[in-house]
Design a protein around this motif. Structure first.
Motif, short mmCIF file in Angstrom:
data_model
loop_
_atom_site.label_atom_id
_atom_site.label_comp_id
_atom_site.label_asym_id
_atom_site.label_seq_id
_atom_site.Cartn_x
_atom_site.Cartn_y
_atom_site.Cartn_z
N GLY A 1 -11.18 -4.05 -15.94
CA GLY A 1 -12.43 -4.79 -15.91
C GLY A 1 -12.95 -5.12 -14.54
O GLY A 1 -13.94 -5.86 -14.41
N SER A 2 -12.33 -4.61 -13.49
CA SER A 2 -12.79 -4.90 -12.14
C SER A 2 -14.25 -4.49 -11.96
O SER A 2 -14.66 -3.42 -12.39
N VAL A 3 -15.03 -5.35 -11.31
CA VAL A 3 -16.45 -5.06 -11.12
C VAL A 3 -16.72 -4.39 -9.77
O VAL A 3 -17.82 -3.88 -9.55
N ARG A 4 -15.72 -4.39 -8.87
CA ARG A 4 -15.94 -3.80 -7.55
C ARG A 4 -14.84 -2.84 -7.13
O ARG A 4 -14.77 -2.44 -5.98
N GLY A 5 -13.95 -2.50 -8.05
CA GLY A 5 -12.86 -1.62 -7.68
C GLY A 5 -11.82 -2.28 -6.81
O GLY A 5 -11.21 -1.64 -5.95
N SER A 6 -11.63 -3.59 -7.01
CA SER A 6 -10.65 -4.33 -6.20
C SER A 6 -9.23 -3.90 -6.55
O SER A 6 -8.97 -3.27 -7.58
N SER A 7 -8.30 -4.27 -5.68
CA SER A 7 -6.89 -3.99 -5.93
C SER A 7 -6.34 -5.01 -6.93
O SER A 7 -7.09 -5.79 -7.51
N ARG A 8 -5.03 -4.99 -7.10
CA ARG A 8 -4.38 -5.93 -8.02
C ARG A 8 -3.63 -7.03 -7.27
O ARG A 8 -2.73 -7.66 -7.82
N ILE A 9 -4.01 -7.26 -6.03
CA ILE A 9 -3.39 -8.30 -5.21
C ILE A 9 -4.43 -9.36 -4.90
O ILE A 9 -5.57 -9.06 -4.52
N VAL A 10 -4.02 -10.64 -5.06
CA VAL A 10 -4.90 -11.78 -4.85
C VAL A 10 -4.36 -12.61 -3.69
O VAL A 10 -3.16 -12.89 -3.62
N SER A 11 -5.24 -13.02 -2.80
CA SER A 11 -4.82 -13.84 -1.67
C SER A 11 -4.50 -15.26 -2.12
O SER A 11 -4.86 -15.69 -3.22
N ALA A 12 -3.83 -16.02 -1.25
CA ALA A 12 -3.61 -17.44 -1.52
C ALA A 12 -4.95 -18.15 -1.62
O ALA A 12 -5.86 -17.89 -0.82
N PRO A 13 -5.11 -19.06 -2.57
CA PRO A 13 -6.39 -19.76 -2.71
C PRO A 13 -6.56 -20.84 -1.64
O PRO A 13 -5.58 -21.32 -1.06
N THR A 14 -7.79 -21.22 -1.42
CA THR A 14 -8.06 -22.39 -0.60
C THR A 14 -7.51 -23.64 -1.28
O THR A 14 -7.35 -23.68 -2.50
N PHE A 15 -7.22 -24.64 -0.49
CA PHE A 15 -6.69 -25.91 -1.00
C PHE A 15 -7.85 -26.65 -1.65
O PHE A 15 -8.71 -27.23 -0.99
N GLY A 16 -7.89 -26.63 -2.98
CA GLY A 16 -9.04 -27.13 -3.72
C GLY A 16 -9.33 -28.60 -3.52
O GLY A 16 -10.49 -29.03 -3.62
N SER A 17 -8.32 -29.40 -3.20
CA SER A 17 -8.52 -30.83 -2.99
C SER A 17 -8.55 -31.18 -1.51
O SER A 17 -8.51 -32.35 -1.15
N GLY A 18 -8.61 -30.15 -0.66
CA GLY A 18 -8.65 -30.38 0.77
C GLY A 18 -10.03 -30.09 1.33
O GLY A 18 -11.02 -30.70 0.94
N GLN B 1 0.82 -1.21 0.00
CA GLN B 1 0.00 0.00 0.00
C GLN B 1 0.85 1.26 0.00
O GLN B 1 0.51 2.25 -0.66
N THR B 2 1.96 1.23 0.72
CA THR B 2 2.81 2.42 0.81
C THR B 2 3.88 2.48 -0.28
O THR B 2 4.16 3.55 -0.82
N GLN B 3 4.45 1.33 -0.62
CA GLN B 3 5.58 1.32 -1.56
C GLN B 3 5.15 1.10 -3.01
O GLN B 3 5.88 1.46 -3.93
N HIS B 4 3.99 0.51 -3.22
CA HIS B 4 3.50 0.24 -4.58
C HIS B 4 2.02 0.63 -4.67
O HIS B 4 1.17 -0.23 -4.96
N PRO B 5 1.70 1.89 -4.43
CA PRO B 5 0.27 2.28 -4.41
C PRO B 5 -0.44 2.03 -5.73
O PRO B 5 -1.67 1.93 -5.75
N GLU B 6 0.31 1.91 -6.83
CA GLU B 6 -0.33 1.63 -8.12
C GLU B 6 -1.06 0.29 -8.11
O GLU B 6 -2.01 0.09 -8.88
N LEU B 7 -0.65 -0.61 -7.23
CA LEU B 7 -1.30 -1.92 -7.15
C LEU B 7 -2.60 -1.88 -6.35
O LEU B 7 -3.33 -2.88 -6.29
N MET B 8 -2.89 -0.73 -5.76
CA MET B 8 -4.17 -0.57 -5.07
C MET B 8 -5.25 -0.08 -6.04
O MET B 8 -6.43 -0.04 -5.68
N SER B 9 -4.86 0.30 -7.25
CA SER B 9 -5.86 0.68 -8.25
C SER B 9 -6.46 -0.57 -8.87
O SER B 9 -5.89 -1.66 -8.80
N SER B 10 -7.61 -0.42 -9.47
CA SER B 10 -8.33 -1.58 -9.99
C SER B 10 -7.66 -2.19 -11.21
O SER B 10 -7.08 -1.47 -12.03
#
Length: 290
Positions: free
Chosen positions: A109-126, A97-106
């Motif tokens: 095609g974002s539908v909700r104004g999300s950032s450009r960072i994605v969390s780790a996914p759930t373990f699909g086979s767990g 957020q402080t060092q790369h604020p450009e990644l906080m922009s959408s």
């Protein structure tokens, strides 16, 4: 056929992944993946992110590690708990957020104004439903605009995910859910796409098919026989997508499946190219078969 919009690519610090530049030049949106191992081998998660971010300016969004709870050593040499992951993620997100604020922009095609960072996914086979609920409990929505990822291989019903997301609707103003992996073997690819992906699009903005290609007759790729002797082979889902595409090859989505939120198309055949954690698993399986 002009159908795909996004491609997932693993970012590797040891050497450049040439796919990034090539696919960007061809107009694709790029989903960059930084593996858990890349973070673990660096002096800090912040230095790991900085190094790879500089190396791959073509990426439109960045996923911060893969399935961190996956104990398969070909995926994670040292898996970690969700609690440990979230502690690192919160610190890294504050840094971004402080060092790369450009990644906080959408992202485009974002539908909700999300950032450009994605969390780790759930373990699909767990136990992905339980993991998703725990990420909410650990404060994933406290990170402004982060995209929340799940992987889905049918371990739980799609409406279970939807119910979990709907229970946290008040927290989701700037957050999107992305299904960063889903798929089935060749003989059930089309039926899975017709039945599951419309259900996922009820709550997910983007759905990625796993994977683009492999060389295993029982595996999940859209294409087989890449890099082997003889011509490549299209699997059933890719054949269906191509048949449903306009003759012009223009960027019109196939006819089956409802449109995702905010997207004029139907099924988003986003795909993941080789050179990622799961290709390591494939090579390991091939060695074991010999």
């Amino acid at each position: 056929a002009g159908l795909a919009k996004w491609v997932r690519l693993g970012a590797i610090s040891a050497y450049p992944n040439a796919y990034f530049r090539q696919l960007k030049s061809e107009g694709y949106l790029i989903f960059g993946i930084i593996s858990l191992e890349e973070f673990q081998k660096a002096a800090s998660w912040e230095t790991a992110f900085d190094a790879i971010y500089r190396m791959y300016p073509e990426a439109d969004v960045w996923e911060i590690a893969g399935e961190v709870m996956n104990g398969d050593p070909t995926v994670n040499r040292y898996p970690i708990s969700q609690e440990e992951y979230m502690a690192h993620l919160k610190q890294l997100y504050a840094y971004i957020q402080t060092q790369h604020p450009e990644l906080m922009s959408s992202y485009p095609g974002s539908v909700r104004g999300s950032s450009r960072i994605v969390s780790a996914p759930t373990f699909g086979s767990g136990n992905p439903g339980k993991e998703l609920q725990k990420y909410f409990s650990l404060g994933i929505t406290d990170l402004p605009g982060i995209i929340i990822a799940i992987n889905d291989y049918g371990n739980i019903a799609a409406d279970t995910y939807e119910n979990i997301v709907n229970a946290h609707a008040a927290e989701m103003a700037r957050h999107e859910i992305w299904v960063t992996e889903t798929g089935k073997p060749a003989n059930t690819q089309v039926s899975w796409t017709l039945s599951e992906i419309p259900q996922l699009h009820k709550f997910a903005s983007v759905v990625f098919w796993y994977s683009m290609s492999d060389n295993d007759i029982h595996s999940y790729g859209l294409i087989d026989n890449i890099g082997e002797d003889g011509p490549y082979v299209m699997r059933p889902l890719l054949e269906a997508l191509l048949k449903s595409a306009p003759a012009s090859g223009s960027a019109t989505a196939p006819s089956f499946g409802p449109n995702p939120p905010g997207d004029p198309g139907g099924i988003d055949p986003g795909v993941r190219l080789p050179r990622d954690e799961r290709d390591q698993e494939f090579r390991h399986r091939k060695r074991m078969q010999k």
